[in-house]
Design a protein around this motif. Sequence first.
Motif, PDB file in Angstrom:
ATOM      1  N   PHE A 161       0.663  -0.987   0.005  1.00 43.11           N
ATOM      2  CA  PHE A 161      -0.011  -0.208  -0.046  1.00 43.11           C
ATOM      3  C   PHE A 161       0.793   1.385   0.011  1.00 43.11           C
ATOM      4  N   ARG A 162       1.968   1.220   0.739  1.00 39.49           N
ATOM      5  CA  ARG A 162       2.977   2.217   0.349  1.00 39.49           C
ATOM      6  C   ARG A 162       3.290   2.554  -0.894  1.00 39.49           C
ATOM      7  N   TYR A 175       1.427   2.748  -3.449  1.00 40.04           N
ATOM      8  CA  TYR A 175       0.354   3.599  -3.617  1.00 40.04           C
ATOM      9  C   TYR A 175       0.585   5.199  -2.979  1.00 40.04           C
ATOM     10  N   THR A 176       0.739   4.979  -1.861  1.00 43.38           N
ATOM     11  CA  THR A 176       1.005   6.174  -1.109  1.00 43.38           C
ATOM     12  C   THR A 176       1.956   7.212  -1.561  1.00 43.38           C
ATOM     13  N   LEU A 210       0.730   8.777  -4.821  1.00 43.24           N
ATOM     14  CA  LEU A 210      -0.104  10.002  -4.206  1.00 43.24           C
ATOM     15  C   LEU A 210       0.666  11.159  -3.806  1.00 43.24           C
ATOM     16  N   ILE A 211       1.759  11.001  -3.033  1.00 43.12           N
ATOM     17  CA  ILE A 211       2.739  12.110  -2.721  1.00 43.12           C
ATOM     18  C   ILE A 211       3.313  12.496  -3.911  1.00 43.12           C
ATOM     19  N   ILE A 269       5.282  14.477   5.322  1.00 38.43           N
ATOM     20  CA  ILE A 269       4.570  13.730   4.290  1.00 38.43           C
ATOM     21  C   ILE A 269       5.649  12.866   3.516  1.00 38.43           C
ATOM     22  N   THR A 312       8.076   9.705   3.305  1.00 40.69           N
ATOM     23  CA  THR A 312       8.496   8.565   4.040  1.00 40.69           C
ATOM     24  C   THR A 312       9.988   8.503   3.678  1.00 40.69           C
TER      25      THR A 312
END
Length: 137
Positions: A63-64, A66-67, A70-71, A96, A98
């Motif tokens: 899922f990261r 996809y995160t 988005l970022i 925001i 990672t």
Amino acid sequence: MNLKNIHIGSLIQCKVEELNIPVERMLKFLDCEEEDIKEIYQQKQINTDILLRWCKLLEFDFFRVYTGHLILYSPPSKVNKTLRKKENMLVFRKNIYTEGIKNFIIRKVITEQMTANEVISRYKIPKTTLFKWLKKV
């Protein structure tokens, strides 16, 4: 890894190969047939319940990915800007970025694949933020 065009099936397949997970273990954990696993490798997108099971099996947070997308690629929200103007107050943003995103960006600059200005314009990272990251390296 291409965060702009995510093909989750191929990412799962790469992680399986990297970890050398036996097929029998996958079949038992996912409660499916070998053909189902081969189909998942071919799919660009999969159901979140199935993806969650893969995350648990491979001990990796897909899922990261996809995160990260988005970022890097979502446009700034217009709602937040109008709210800030109305309230006329300072709004503090959480970090925001990672560690994976930071390392990806830093690697691009250090290996000279992109200049600092290209990173700033493409990924919309503030100039001061980027140079703080580079200073720590």
